[in-house]
Scaffold this motif. Structure first.
Motif, PDB file in Angstrom:
ATOM      1  N   ARG A  43      -4.441  -8.579  -1.380  1.00 15.65           N
ATOM      2  CA  ARG A  43      -4.514  -8.199   0.029  1.00 15.65           C
ATOM      3  C   ARG A  43      -5.292  -8.971   1.573  1.00 15.65           C
ATOM      4  O   ARG A  43      -5.409  -9.948   1.125  1.00 15.65           O
ATOM      5  N   TRP A  70     -11.398 -11.334  -9.673  1.00  8.77           N
ATOM      6  CA  TRP A  70     -11.004 -10.119  -9.539  1.00  8.77           C
ATOM      7  C   TRP A  70     -11.182  -8.945 -10.326  1.00  8.77           C
ATOM      8  O   TRP A  70     -11.604  -8.183 -10.373  1.00  8.77           O
ATOM      9  N   THR A 254     -17.229   6.658   4.935  1.00  3.55           N
ATOM     10  CA  THR A 254     -17.486   7.887   4.905  1.00  3.55           C
ATOM     11  C   THR A 254     -17.796   8.516   6.613  1.00  3.55           C
ATOM     12  O   THR A 254     -17.621   9.862   6.490  1.00  3.55           O
ATOM     13  N   PHE A 359      -6.609   5.485   1.247  1.00  2.00           N
ATOM     14  CA  PHE A 359      -7.957   4.517   0.000  1.00  2.00           C
ATOM     15  C   PHE A 359      -7.061   3.308  -0.323  1.00  2.00           C
ATOM     16  O   PHE A 359      -7.287   3.035  -1.574  1.00  2.00           O
ATOM     17  N   PHE A 361      -3.853   1.967  -2.094  1.00  2.00           N
ATOM     18  CA  PHE A 361      -3.025   2.073  -3.134  1.00  2.00           C
ATOM     19  C   PHE A 361      -3.067   1.411  -4.752  1.00  2.00           C
ATOM     20  O   PHE A 361      -3.359   0.186  -4.501  1.00  2.00           O
ATOM     21  N   GLY A 368     -14.657   2.128  -3.776  1.00  2.00           N
ATOM     22  CA  GLY A 368     -15.585   3.589  -3.618  1.00  2.00           C
ATOM     23  C   GLY A 368     -14.819   5.175  -3.293  1.00  2.00           C
ATOM     24  O   GLY A 368     -15.164   5.616  -2.750  1.00  2.00           O
TER      25      GLY A 368
END
Ligand code: HEM
Ligand code: 2DC
Length: 418
Positions: A43, A70, A254, A359, A361, A368
């Motif tokens: 990303r 990664w 959250t 969240f 894909f 998380g």
């Protein structure tokens, strides 16, 4: 972005600073984008975050790593944070924290002399969220839902908020330029990350010491960090880097989502009642609907590795493609009556096809995710069992970009014991 999609249609190209991207909005195009992604998705990597690590010579965690480095970290972390078996074990940890919040809310309602608690819950929820993520990561309680709050923990919370806040003005500057900058924003950003890293380091060190001195009981679940250390499959520096990211990533995300959820439930009393009845009857709740009206991330992004065709345009490899997540969530073509809070819209036969992307894909989705979903679901169940959530209905609250999306004014909520 919502405005630009209206003006230009479902695909447009734009240049921000030195970064160029192709922006898309339809679930269909999102599906094409993600179905073409390989095993090492990348990303947009937030330049000030990269610049800080290079400036201080700090290791990258999964958030900023790329390629095979990664992948190997991420696979180990998936086992400890996403796998269904492990996630089961988080339920008692997160329930405990939720129960403390309920106890505190009841006490506050008692104290007020009235029989309810009205407040801007931002800071309460920050503390709840940090307490939750730390219980899962370290298997330990910080006591942030007591009257006395450890100033170091509070400093961590403030640092994460400042880190996000100082990121957005520098978002589109190249990292190489940033570190030579002596602007206040950059100095504040460095201060914030320094505070985040040093506090996380203390927590990690405590766990490490307790483990060495065999002060940790090996009968109960000891937290993600302990599991990673005991497995001895990742170098300690890599463990530390990703645990730090998880600790920081577990605060504003959250808590803000919960605040929005309570606000929407307060404005839709009928939905709230229906949900409460469901919770009381079943002592459980269906899966929480994906954040749509109030996503944390304004976009999802991928550098494509192969040519992709979107809306009849041929997009060349290496292009940065962004899915306008916020814009999609409010597009009437995708969600009829988008502004209306109708969680029931998620029920039924596969209504989520590349629409429930809150969240992210695929292999690079939120690490998380399961922790966040459980934490929010348990919290909302406990709140609904104990309180009626109310708000002043006339107040309109907009959304502000502060790297993550947050309310543009304080939200006042009332918790009224049932
Ligand atoms: C990545 C959303 C909570 C840690 C992401 C991404 C999104 C996201 C959209 C990018 C995914 C992609 O590119 O496909 C959210 C939302 C949350 C939340 C909506 C709560 C409502 C958390 C929590 C943690 C966390 C509690 C702590 C464990 C991370 C990390 C990444 C990430 C480490 C980077 C993963 C990687 O690059 O491999 N999150 N997040 N997030 N999130 Fe979350
Ligand atoms: C911000 O244009 C806007 O989950 C940019 O828990 C594109 C972009 C790239 C990456 C996104 C970021 C946006 C928003 C915040 C996200 C981040 C990836 C992970 C991060 C979505 C949309 C977040 C909040 C993590 C943060 C962990 C960190 C504190 C260590």
């Amino acid at each position: 972005m919502a405005r630009k999609f209206q003006q230009f249609g479902p695909i447009y190209r734009e240049k921000l600073g030195v970064y160029e991207s192709v922006n898309i909005i339809t679930p269909r195009d999102a599906a094409i984008l993600f179905q073409a992604e390989g095993t090492l998705p990348e990303r947009f990597s937030v330049p000030p975050w990269v610049a800080y690590r290079n400036y201080r010579n700090k290791p990258y965690g999964v958030l900023l790593k790329t390629g095979e480095a990664w992948r190997s970290d991420r696979l180990m972390l998936n086992k400890e944070a996403l796998s269904p078996q492990v996630v089961e074990g988080f339920v008692p940890l997160l329930s405990q924290v939720g129960e403390d919040f309920i106890r505190r809310a009841r006490a506050q309602a008692g104290k007020s002399g009235r029989e309810y608690w009205t407040a801007d819950f931002t800071h309460e929820l920050f503390r709840f969220a940090l307490e939750s993520i730390c219980h899962v990561l370290y298997g330990e309680r910080l006591g942030l839902l007591q009257d006395f709050v450890d100033p170091e923990a509070q400093r961590f919370i403030d640092a994460v908020a400042l880190m996000f806040h100082t990121t957005s003005p520098m978002l589109y500057l190249p990292p190489a330029l940033l570190r030579h900058l002596n602007a206040k924003t950059w100095r504040d950003h460095v201060w914030a990350w320094d505070a985040i890293f040093s506090q996380a380091d203390k927590c990690i060190h405590n766990v490490y010491r307790d483990l060495r001195l065999q002060r940790k009981s090996t009968t109960e679940y000891m937290g993600i960090l302990c599991s990673l250390i005991l497995q001895d499959k990742l170098p300690l520096d890599d463990i530390k880097a990703s645990i730090t990211e998880m600790m920081a990533g577990g605060v504003d995300t959250t808590s803000m989502t919960l605040q929005w959820a309570m606000f929407e439930l307060a404005r839709a009393p009928a939905v709230q009642e229906q949900l409460r009845a469901e919770v009381l009857a079943a002592k459980r709740m269906g899966p929480v609907p994906p954040p749509r009206l109030h996503p944390v991330a304004v976009t999802l992004q991928r550098y494509i590795t192969q040519e992709v065709i979107l809306q009849d345009y041929c997009i060349p490899p290496k292009t940065l493609v962004q899915v306008g997540l916020y814009a999609m969530g409010r597009d009437p073509e995708v969600f009829p009556k988008p502004e209306q809070f109708i969680p029931q819209r998620w029920l039924g036969a596969d209504p989520k096809h590349f629409k429930g992307l809150g969240f992210g894909f695929g292999p690079r989705q939120c690490l998380g995710r399961r922790i966040a979903e459980l934490e929010m679901q348990i919290f909302l169940m406990q709140i609904l069992e104990n309180f009626k959530i109310e708000t002043m209905r006339a107040v309109e609250v907009g959304t502000k970009f502060d790297l993550i999306l947050i309310p543009d004014k304080p939200i006042y909520l009332t918790l009224r014991p049932l």
